[in-house]
Design an enzyme around this catalytic site. Sequence first.
Site, PDB file in Angstrom:
ATOM      1  N   ARG A  10       0.834  -1.210   0.000  1.00 31.58           N
ATOM      2  CA  ARG A  10       0.000   0.000   0.000  1.00 31.58           C
ATOM      3  C   ARG A  10       0.861   1.249   0.000  1.00 31.58           C
ATOM      4  O   ARG A  10       1.948   1.265   0.570  1.00 31.58           O
ATOM      5  CB  ARG A  10      -0.867   0.028   1.277  1.00 31.58           C
ATOM      6  CG  ARG A  10      -2.012  -0.948   1.295  1.00 31.58           C
ATOM      7  CD  ARG A  10      -3.014  -0.705   0.201  1.00 31.58           C
ATOM      8  NE  ARG A  10      -3.730   0.551   0.328  1.00 31.58           N
ATOM      9  CZ  ARG A  10      -4.952   0.653   0.834  1.00 31.58           C
ATOM     10  NH1 ARG A  10      -5.581  -0.409   1.284  1.00 31.58           N
ATOM     11  NH2 ARG A  10      -5.552   1.823   0.893  1.00 31.58           N
ATOM     12  N   GLY A  31       4.074   2.595  11.437  1.00 29.47           N
ATOM     13  CA  GLY A  31       5.506   2.744  11.670  1.00 29.47           C
ATOM     14  C   GLY A  31       6.306   2.864  10.393  1.00 29.47           C
ATOM     15  O   GLY A  31       7.209   3.689  10.289  1.00 29.47           O
ATOM     16  N   TYR A  89      -4.071 -10.407  -2.909  1.00 28.52           N
ATOM     17  CA  TYR A  89      -3.982  -9.854  -1.554  1.00 28.52           C
ATOM     18  C   TYR A  89      -4.715 -10.733  -0.539  1.00 28.52           C
ATOM     19  O   TYR A  89      -4.092 -11.318   0.350  1.00 28.52           O
ATOM     20  CB  TYR A  89      -4.530  -8.412  -1.545  1.00 28.52           C
ATOM     21  CG  TYR A  89      -4.454  -7.787  -0.176  1.00 28.52           C
ATOM     22  CD1 TYR A  89      -3.222  -7.437   0.360  1.00 28.52           C
ATOM     23  CD2 TYR A  89      -5.594  -7.570   0.589  1.00 28.52           C
ATOM     24  CE1 TYR A  89      -3.127  -6.898   1.634  1.00 28.52           C
ATOM     25  CE2 TYR A  89      -5.510  -7.027   1.861  1.00 28.52           C
ATOM     26  CZ  TYR A  89      -4.277  -6.689   2.374  1.00 28.52           C
ATOM     27  OH  TYR A  89      -4.192  -6.160   3.637  1.00 28.52           O
ATOM     28  N   HIS A 167       8.540  -8.082   7.145  1.00 28.72           N
ATOM     29  CA  HIS A 167       7.978  -7.597   8.415  1.00 28.72           C
ATOM     30  C   HIS A 167       7.347  -8.703   9.257  1.00 28.72           C
ATOM     31  O   HIS A 167       6.944  -8.463  10.383  1.00 28.72           O
ATOM     32  CB  HIS A 167       6.936  -6.499   8.145  1.00 28.72           C
ATOM     33  CG  HIS A 167       7.558  -5.223   7.670  1.00 28.72           C
ATOM     34  ND1 HIS A 167       7.796  -4.162   8.501  1.00 28.72           N
ATOM     35  CD2 HIS A 167       8.047  -4.866   6.465  1.00 28.72           C
ATOM     36  CE1 HIS A 167       8.378  -3.192   7.815  1.00 28.72           C
ATOM     37  NE2 HIS A 167       8.536  -3.597   6.573  1.00 28.72           N
ATOM     38  N   ARG A 322      -8.986  -7.699   7.785  1.00 25.42           N
ATOM     39  CA  ARG A 322      -9.210  -8.812   6.843  1.00 25.42           C
ATOM     40  C   ARG A 322     -10.540  -9.532   7.081  1.00 25.42           C
ATOM     41  O   ARG A 322     -10.603 -10.760   7.096  1.00 25.42           O
ATOM     42  CB  ARG A 322      -8.071  -9.819   6.929  1.00 25.42           C
ATOM     43  CG  ARG A 322      -6.730  -9.170   6.680  1.00 25.42           C
ATOM     44  CD  ARG A 322      -5.557 -10.086   6.903  1.00 25.42           C
ATOM     45  NE  ARG A 322      -4.356  -9.264   7.023  1.00 25.42           N
ATOM     46  CZ  ARG A 322      -3.175  -9.692   7.411  1.00 25.42           C
ATOM     47  NH1 ARG A 322      -3.004 -10.949   7.712  1.00 25.42           N
ATOM     48  NH2 ARG A 322      -2.140  -8.874   7.488  1.00 25.42           N
ATOM     49  N   ASP A 383       4.450 -13.450  16.153  1.00 24.78           N
ATOM     50  CA  ASP A 383       4.397 -12.063  15.688  1.00 24.78           C
ATOM     51  C   ASP A 383       5.774 -11.647  15.212  1.00 24.78           C
ATOM     52  O   ASP A 383       6.764 -11.855  15.925  1.00 24.78           O
ATOM     53  CB  ASP A 383       3.961 -11.153  16.852  1.00 24.78           C
ATOM     54  CG  ASP A 383       3.220  -9.913  16.389  1.00 24.78           C
ATOM     55  OD1 ASP A 383       3.323  -9.577  15.197  1.00 24.78           O
ATOM     56  OD2 ASP A 383       2.541  -9.286  17.221  1.00 24.78           O
ATOM     57  N   VAL A 388       3.180  -2.740  19.381  1.00 24.95           N
ATOM     58  CA  VAL A 388       2.338  -2.306  20.498  1.00 24.95           C
ATOM     59  C   VAL A 388       3.134  -2.341  21.807  1.00 24.95           C
ATOM     60  O   VAL A 388       3.075  -1.411  22.620  1.00 24.95           O
ATOM     61  CB  VAL A 388       1.074  -3.200  20.573  1.00 24.95           C
ATOM     62  CG1 VAL A 388       0.354  -3.026  21.891  1.00 24.95           C
ATOM     63  CG2 VAL A 388       0.135  -2.868  19.410  1.00 24.95           C
ATOM     64  N   ALA A 389       3.927  -3.391  21.991  1.00 27.37           N
ATOM     65  CA  ALA A 389       4.709  -3.526  23.229  1.00 27.37           C
ATOM     66  C   ALA A 389       5.665  -2.343  23.378  1.00 27.37           C
ATOM     67  O   ALA A 389       5.814  -1.768  24.469  1.00 27.37           O
ATOM     68  CB  ALA A 389       5.500  -4.834  23.187  1.00 27.37           C
ATOM     69  N   ASP A 692      38.883 -23.469  -9.232  1.00 27.95           N
ATOM     70  CA  ASP A 692      37.670 -22.982  -8.559  1.00 27.95           C
ATOM     71  C   ASP A 692      37.736 -23.100  -7.045  1.00 27.95           C
ATOM     72  O   ASP A 692      36.913 -22.547  -6.335  1.00 27.95           O
ATOM     73  CB  ASP A 692      36.451 -23.796  -9.010  1.00 27.95           C
ATOM     74  CG  ASP A 692      36.441 -25.187  -8.406  1.00 27.95           C
ATOM     75  OD1 ASP A 692      37.458 -25.895  -8.557  1.00 27.95           O
ATOM     76  OD2 ASP A 692      35.442 -25.564  -7.766  1.00 27.95           O
TER      77      ASP A 692
HETATM   78  P1  ADQ Z   1       0.902  -5.690  12.642  1.00 25.23           P
HETATM   79  O1  ADQ Z   1       0.505  -7.115  12.586  1.00 25.23           O
HETATM   80  O2  ADQ Z   1      -0.125  -4.734  12.187  1.00 25.23           O
HETATM   81  O3  ADQ Z   1       2.246  -5.428  11.824  1.00 25.23           O
HETATM   82  P2  ADQ Z   1       2.009  -4.421  15.168  1.00 25.23           P
HETATM   83  O4  ADQ Z   1       3.477  -4.465  15.054  1.00 25.23           O
HETATM   84  O5  ADQ Z   1       1.562  -4.688  16.549  1.00 25.23           O
HETATM   85  O6  ADQ Z   1       1.284  -5.464  14.216  1.00 25.23           O
HETATM   86  O7  ADQ Z   1       1.510  -3.002  14.734  1.00 25.23           O
HETATM   87  C1  ADQ Z   1       0.184  -2.605  14.904  1.00 25.23           C
HETATM   88  C2  ADQ Z   1       0.074  -1.087  14.789  1.00 25.23           C
HETATM   89  O8  ADQ Z   1      -1.311  -0.751  14.724  1.00 25.23           O
HETATM   90  C3  ADQ Z   1       0.655  -0.372  15.989  1.00 25.23           C
HETATM   91  O9  ADQ Z   1       1.461   0.690  15.555  1.00 25.23           O
HETATM   92  C4  ADQ Z   1      -0.552   0.122  16.783  1.00 25.23           C
HETATM   93  O10 ADQ Z   1      -0.374   1.375  17.377  1.00 25.23           O
HETATM   94  C5  ADQ Z   1      -1.628   0.228  15.727  1.00 25.23           C
HETATM   95  N1  ADQ Z   1      -2.936  -0.101  16.328  1.00 25.23           N
HETATM   96  C6  ADQ Z   1      -3.269  -1.244  16.924  1.00 25.23           C
HETATM   97  N2  ADQ Z   1      -4.525  -1.175  17.392  1.00 25.23           N
HETATM   98  C7  ADQ Z   1      -5.014   0.035  17.071  1.00 25.23           C
HETATM   99  C8  ADQ Z   1      -6.273   0.694  17.249  1.00 25.23           C
HETATM  100  N3  ADQ Z   1      -7.318   0.132  17.852  1.00 25.23           N
HETATM  101  N4  ADQ Z   1      -6.391   1.913  16.754  1.00 25.23           N
HETATM  102  C9  ADQ Z   1      -5.373   2.483  16.125  1.00 25.23           C
HETATM  103  N5  ADQ Z   1      -4.186   1.925  15.927  1.00 25.23           N
HETATM  104  C10 ADQ Z   1      -4.000   0.706  16.391  1.00 25.23           C
HETATM  105  C11 ADQ Z   1       3.178  -6.213  11.044  1.00 25.23           C
HETATM  106  C12 ADQ Z   1       3.723  -7.461  11.725  1.00 25.23           C
HETATM  107  C13 ADQ Z   1       4.337  -7.111  13.055  1.00 25.23           C
HETATM  108  C14 ADQ Z   1       5.407  -6.048  12.872  1.00 25.23           C
HETATM  109  C15 ADQ Z   1       4.903  -4.878  12.047  1.00 25.23           C
HETATM  110  C16 ADQ Z   1       6.030  -3.937  11.667  1.00 25.23           C
HETATM  111  O11 ADQ Z   1       2.709  -8.424  11.902  1.00 25.23           O
HETATM  112  O12 ADQ Z   1       4.883  -8.243  13.688  1.00 25.23           O
HETATM  113  O13 ADQ Z   1       5.796  -5.571  14.135  1.00 25.23           O
HETATM  114  O14 ADQ Z   1       4.308  -5.329  10.847  1.00 25.23           O
HETATM  115  O15 ADQ Z   1       7.034  -4.589  10.989  1.00 25.23           O
END
Ligand code: ADQ
Length: 743
Positions: A10, A31, A89, A167, A322, A383, A388-389, A692
């Site tokens: 995207r 991010g 997709y 990712h 999804r 993951d 989030v952490a 070689d």
């Molecule tokens: P995601 O599976 O989307 O990303 P994650 O890394 O947790 O998982 O990122 C989620 C993002 O969505 C966070 O920045 C969070 O702030 C935002 N978010 C979550 N809930 C929300 C809500 N209710 N409203 C608004 N925003 C919300 C994929 C991979 C991950 C990897 C990332 C980056 O699955 O493992 O960390 O890419 O590489």
Amino acid sequence: MGKLIIVSNRLPFKIDIDKDNNPELTPSVGGLATGMRSIYKDYESLWFGWPGFGEENISDEVKKKTEESLEKERCRPVYIEEKDIDLYYSGFSNKTLWPLFHYFMEYTVYEDSYWEAYRRVNMKFAAEISKVLEPGDRIWVHDYHLLLLPKLIRDEVPDVSIGFFLHIPFPSYELFRLLPWRKEILEGILGADLIGFHTYDYERHFLSSARRLLGLDIQMNRIKLRSRIAKTDSFPMGIDYDKFYNASLKSSKKPEEERSEIKKEIDDYFSHHPDSKIILSIDRLDYSKGIPNRLIAFDHFLSKYPEYHHKVTLIMLAVPSRSNVEQYQMMKDEIDRLVGIINGRYGSITWIPVRYFYRSLPFENLVELYSSADIALVTPVRDGMNLVAKEYLATRVNGSGVLIISEMAGAAKELNEAIWINPNDKDEIAGAIKQAIEMHGDEQLERNLPMQKRIKRYDIKRWASDFIKSLEKMVASQKDYLSKKINPQITEDITNKYKQSGKRVFFVDFSGTLVNLEGNIRKGKSTDELLSLISEISSNEKTDIVLLAGMEKEKLAELFPSGDYTLIAEHGLWIKEPGEDWEITTDEQLSNYWKEIVVPMVHTYTDRTPASVLIEKDNSVSWHYRDSDPDLVVSRAAELKDELSSLVANMNLEVLEGNKMLEIKNTSFNKGRAAARYLQKHNYDFILAIGDDYIDEYLFHELPDETITIKVGLSKTFAEYNLESFEEACNFLNELVKADENI
Ligand code: ADQ
């Protein structure tokens, strides 16, 4: 410096078309977009991605306006037809790759039409990008939707610099091998110069698959490809730490009347329940995030520790995701059910144990939730990273709070002061919640401060710039490798020297240099052409040829029976000139007593390493492991080398590491010495040596300075030049031979 081209599924904007047909671009808050924005300004950048709709769904006017708006943001849309979006997709990306790479084998769908669409869309991206590529450009491809893209671009523009970042996790070989298109996918990724992962585990899984499925030669994190080296590395993705920290600080200072509804509700809750604790969980609603596990564990916690009833609330925020995929709908139902069960079982008029929201929230509200929560409960079953952490920690401006994190999240690796849990162990999670509730403020600080320091330092900007710097470094070292490659100009220079010379000799290694090591020479498959090339070289009375090999003299003589040229066998121990008998090349007395010790030792390795073989020759022993498990032999060969090292020093022996083999031999002979001895008896004004193997380096070292030395295969060498493959070596020799005809 060229452009930086960023490619992701995207574009980093949400595009809405208003009633007047004008596009409205809203920047994505994710991010990736933030990280890329931070390096955008240092480069002339261009971002390619799907705009969220197909060309067929918009009018020409909207298309033109959208493209103009996107161009201002240095973005280029890659339109994907609606039917392909579904297959590529929702299909291949999210029903094949996503579940398999997250270890959900039972959800993985293998469907040819998905794969075909995936290829088509990746090709569409490649075609769009190729249109704008110029020398010096760098391309950074993101994520699992575009695994074929690096190779597709490389096929179009071979010397472009490409970085790729995954990712999500890269699964272990045992899972990855299940994919019917596994080789194409690996080859697709390997089109990149630099391949990045969040953690070392994903990197080593990838390397293991590349080694096992493609038989590639991999040293440390460098993968030797035919004409290039690809490098893997881990770059744990960070967050925009300052953005979360500053937003949290700002929110804590807001006067009451300016607070958001959510914040007011939370504050109100705490004013009525001053001893209460808030546990927060935030995810996209995805089966990889372990949401049902979390609820089951929370249920278990409430049942095991009833003293905490009314004293703890789980706020669970799930972003719809999804929702057209069946498993996501099923999981949503399962979550609704579990929340209902818990609230029904433990709740009361004044206490709702789980407050569940199925929606997305604006950034400010997200920060308010993070900064109000005493505990963050992050329990993915798998993951890639989990941002989030990290975001939770960044909002804890006073250092308080407890993070409970699943060890299956990539982020756990960097957050080892958090409480780690196994997401499948409900008792452990219940215990972790109890520990978190009871954790003293000092301990919270002690745990959080080092984590905060770490994620502040390695934030999203550092992550992005580190990756780009690493790609640039890789491209520079690629040039080093390629600087020795024989190009048409070098070929011409060598040919001229060759033509002008009076008497020439070619020292030619055999296996791996003139024939593919995998080619079964014993069955005579590849020898016919080769024999005719060698006879052609040696039929010219101005040119002599010396063939060198590691094999026994009898075997070599059987393969090359003509007797018109010189043979050097057993890595330089024996030499046979035309019309003469085999002669030993060393004057030193050779004893073989060492074989009584070494052979049984090597046998213990052969027995434990399936498909490896020991070959005992008169004065050497070799252990070949070409067909053995490539991961196993790395450690076995190192172990054997180590075991032999204490022996060889006292026995006048050496251990040579050849191509998928170890050779233990007496130090008093080698190919180089044999060739030098041959040259003492003959005079040439053109000497060429080609080999070689690591063992051929002796040849390159010992021959006179004016020798033209050529290494077949890309790796560090003493030789002056490189050729990529045995086919190139044969072609090169053929060209030289033809030069004579043109005199
Ligand atoms: P995601 O599976 O989307 O990303 P994650 O890394 O947790 O998982 O990122 C989620 C993002 O969505 C966070 O920045 C969070 O702030 C935002 N978010 C979550 N809930 C929300 C809500 N209710 N409203 C608004 N925003 C919300 C994929 C991979 C991950 C990897 C990332 C980056 O699955 O493992 O960390 O890419 O590489």
